[in-house]
Structure formats: structure tokens, C-alpha cells
Scaffold this active site. Sequence first.
Site, PDB file in Angstrom:
ATOM      1  N   GLU A 198     -30.442 -10.742  12.498  1.00  0.00           N
ATOM      2  CA  GLU A 198     -29.815 -11.986  12.050  1.00  0.00           C
ATOM      3  C   GLU A 198     -30.552 -12.689  10.908  1.00  0.00           C
ATOM      4  O   GLU A 198     -31.082 -13.800  11.069  1.00  0.00           O
ATOM      5  CB  GLU A 198     -29.661 -12.947  13.226  1.00  0.00           C
ATOM      6  CG  GLU A 198     -28.843 -12.376  14.364  1.00  0.00           C
ATOM      7  CD  GLU A 198     -28.450 -13.426  15.406  1.00  0.00           C
ATOM      8  OE1 GLU A 198     -28.932 -14.571  15.329  1.00  0.00           O
ATOM      9  OE2 GLU A 198     -27.638 -13.100  16.287  1.00  0.00           O
ATOM     10  N   GLU A 216     -25.299  -7.678  20.046  1.00  0.00           N
ATOM     11  CA  GLU A 216     -25.396  -8.842  20.930  1.00  0.00           C
ATOM     12  C   GLU A 216     -24.015  -9.449  21.101  1.00  0.00           C
ATOM     13  O   GLU A 216     -23.260  -9.596  20.133  1.00  0.00           O
ATOM     14  CB  GLU A 216     -26.289  -9.954  20.350  1.00  0.00           C
ATOM     15  CG  GLU A 216     -27.759  -9.677  20.365  1.00  0.00           C
ATOM     16  CD  GLU A 216     -28.587 -10.843  19.805  1.00  0.00           C
ATOM     17  OE1 GLU A 216     -28.145 -12.006  19.887  1.00  0.00           O
ATOM     18  OE2 GLU A 216     -29.661 -10.561  19.266  1.00  0.00           O
TER      19      GLU A 216
HETATM   20  C1  FCB Z   1     -28.777 -14.884  18.725  1.00  0.00           C
HETATM   21  C2  FCB Z   1     -30.196 -14.400  18.763  1.00  0.00           C
HETATM   22  C3  FCB Z   1     -30.723 -14.167  20.136  1.00  0.00           C
HETATM   23  C4  FCB Z   1     -30.224 -15.186  21.129  1.00  0.00           C
HETATM   24  C5  FCB Z   1     -28.733 -15.346  21.033  1.00  0.00           C
HETATM   25  C6  FCB Z   1     -28.143 -16.336  22.011  1.00  0.00           C
HETATM   26  O1  FCB Z   1     -28.575 -15.649  17.583  1.00  0.00           O
HETATM   27  O2  FCB Z   1     -30.327 -13.193  18.051  1.00  0.00           O
HETATM   28  O3  FCB Z   1     -32.119 -14.122  20.052  1.00  0.00           O
HETATM   29  O4  FCB Z   1     -30.890 -16.375  20.963  1.00  0.00           O
HETATM   30  O5  FCB Z   1     -28.388 -15.736  19.742  1.00  0.00           O
END
Ligand code: FCB
Length: 460
Positions: free
Chosen positions: A174, A368
Amino acid sequence: MTQTDDRTATGLAFPAGFRWGVATASYQIEGAASEDGRTPSIWDTFARTPGRVHLGQTGDVACDHYHRYADDVALMRDLGVGTYRFSVAWPRIKPDGTGPVNTRGLDFYDRLVDALLNAGIDPMATLYHWDLPQILEDRGGWTNRDVAYHFADYASAVYARLGDRVRTWTTLNEPWCSSFLGYSSADHAPGRTDPGAAFLAVHHLLLGHGLAAHELRAAGAQEVSVTVNLSPVTPRDAADQHDVAAAQLVDGLHNRIFLDPILRGRYPADMLELVARFAGLGHISDGDDAVIAAPIDFLGVNYYAPTHVAAKVGAPATAKFPGSEGVIFPDQPLPVTGMGWPIEADGLRRLLVRLAADYPSTPLLITENGASFPDFADNGRVADDDRIDYLRTHLIAAHQAIQEGVDLRGYLAWSLMDNFEWAYGYEKRFGLVHVDYATQERLPKDSALWFREVIARNAV
Ligand code: FCB
């Protein structure tokens, strides 16, 4: 990629070989902040700065995963996950940011990787999930071009130790958060409020990705990737040219400013104008584009929520989107998670379909997806139906995208267990497994049991 695996008679089956797993990040779970030669990262400093993190909480102990990793691997084995995405803490490996390697830091990941392989779990290593050595921030952090080269050196050092067993490597997690939240809005470490610095950070993160990708590949890495957090951006009124222009700008800052350099070898023209406005172009050297566009084997996609925007004359810019004067983010008529983030599973489908159309021939993997809700343990059980709903609807959306032709290779849930949720501290719980921070006891939530079934059936 619509070939399905019919180990299941019911439900929506995913393609054979679809990768199921869970994700975590070093600073959020490890603790052991000053053990075995680790030096402070920008998150240690940020968390110690009054007012930055909820209740002044830090990652000093977190989930104590550094000491409990074997139990945590056993938890994952019980879940049946095939893949575990973890991140490596740069300040454990190179306590001075650059220069000599700290063997004891590498030893920890060595033990972790062996435990994973023994449990039949494929390790997926992310090299940068936000814990920049503070000593490098003292030299300008990601605004300093040298840091991109230091990152590539550090990546090589980790690969040299783990590359014989880790086949999948991710450079950054990210970069939007690292640059815009870190250097412009101050929501994240290092907590700076300089939009120009954020654009320098964007470029040096991209460059660091490209340099590291090159090093990893040259050293023999089987799979090289980068993970970006993306959001489909929708104008309030698709017939209003001002709303449409606002959406275009936010899409540029959120998505295209990373996707285009990595996958098309150049910044989009509208973003280059913004870079020039805030940071000039002096930091971009000839040849950088080609470095940044190093081939990747898949794009890691983190998806949590959609973004809706509208134009409003005179509205001030939002700090995390520099240059967004005249743009507002109206509330959407959608349910929200415990973070207040709107829930729209179809946003994931739209995002995946758009990526496949705009950046064809790049396989995708959801690195994620998940949600925080105010869970509580009651009589040895956490009944988190809201999380199950979130995960199920997003998996259905992902399945639909596959049916529409998207080359989606896997899905990793955020997160294995509750952990340090950055500026929100331990207040927000994203885990499939509940953590009692007083005792460090782990308790699989109902969502973990549900996810185990999904994985076992390869179907939702
Ligand atoms: C993302 C991050 C991760 C976590 C999630 C909820 O932005 O990569 O570390 O905090 O959000």
C-alpha cells in the site's frame, strides 16, 4: 480462468489451485520491539508521540507473535490456509537502515518460514509494510531517493537468507498509505503534513519497488509482486461533468498514480501535472520509468471500501488527496464497518473487472480484504456474523469477477488475528481469531470456523 473445482456439490466453486490464506504485518503483531538487535521504526516513534495513536498504544508487545509464532502457525494449520502473507521488519534485518545485516533478525523469519513449511503453508513475504527504520526517516525517509536503493539492498539481504524457501515476494504494501497518509495527512508515520513530500515519497517508493523487483528476480525469485490498496471511485452524478472530473482526480491519486507507472511504464498525464505542481519534476530521472515498470507476476490488491465523490465549488482540499480542492466525499447510503468504512461488495467486483480491462495480462491476487467490528468473547465464543457476511459477500463478488473473465489467483483475508490497527491501536479488531491482549489468549471467532469451511470446499 472459469474452470472450476467441484470438490463441492453446493456453493460457488473457485478455480482449481485458487490460493486461500490470511495476512498480517510485522509491526502489527510481532512485539519484541527492542529484541535481538531491532532498532526503532517510524511507527515506534509515531506511536510514542502523544496524540498520534489511540490511547497512546504502541506495538511494543502487540500479539507477542515474535515469541508465539509457533502457536500462531498451528492456528493457521487448523484453519487450513494454504498461504500466509507476513511482512519482514526492516529494522530487524538492517538496524542501521543500511549496511551490515543483523543475523538474529533474519533468524526469526528463518524459524517462521520453516514452521510454515512444516505445517504445509506457503510463505508469502512482504518486504515493506510501513516499518521504515527511524534512522532513515532522520535522513528524509521516502523523500530521499537514496532510501529506494537502501530498500533494494535490504530486499536482497532478506532474499539471500529466505529465498531458498520463500517463492512469493511482495515489495511494498500500500504505497498510497506510506506516501499520502504518512507525508501529507499525518494519519500515519512519520506524521508529516507536506504534500510535496508525499509526491516525492510516491516516486521513491515506486522506484524502490522497481529496484527491489529487479534484485529479487535477478537472484532467482519465482514470483515477484507488489500490493496496492485500491478503491473504485464513483461520481455522485455520472451526468455532471464536475462530479466526473472530481472522480477522475481522486481515481488518479488513489489508483492510477501507482498502477500506471508499475503496469504501463509511465505516470498518467493528469498525475504528472499534480506532481509538478507540488514537488516539481527534478526528482524524476531518465530511466526511472523503466525501473519502476519491472515485470511482476501478479498484482496484489487490497480492497476494503468504495469511494464516492462530488464537486463542490470552494471546498478545501482533503490532505490525503493533495490537489483535491473543490472535491467532497459525500456519505454513501451504505452500511458501514466498525471503522465507519462503507460496505459495498460489488465495489470489489467492479474494481477487479476494471483492472483486468485497463491492465490486461496482469494476474490479480486479493492480498487483503476484511472488516473490523466491535467483537467480544462470550463464554469462549465470538459470534461475528457481521464479519462472516462481509467476507461472504466479498467472496461472492470475487467469484463473479472470475466468471466475468478476471484472472484472479487467490484471496487472503485480513487478518489472521486481532492486532495493532495503526492509529486506532488495539481498539479495532480485524481478526478471524480473537486476541485477549491481557493474556495473549487466541480464540478463533465464528468467522474463522466459517472461513475454514470455505477453504476446505474451495467454494463460498
Ligand atoms: C490496510 C493495511 C493493513 C491493515 C488493514 C485494515 O490498509 O495494509 O495493515 O491495517 O488496512
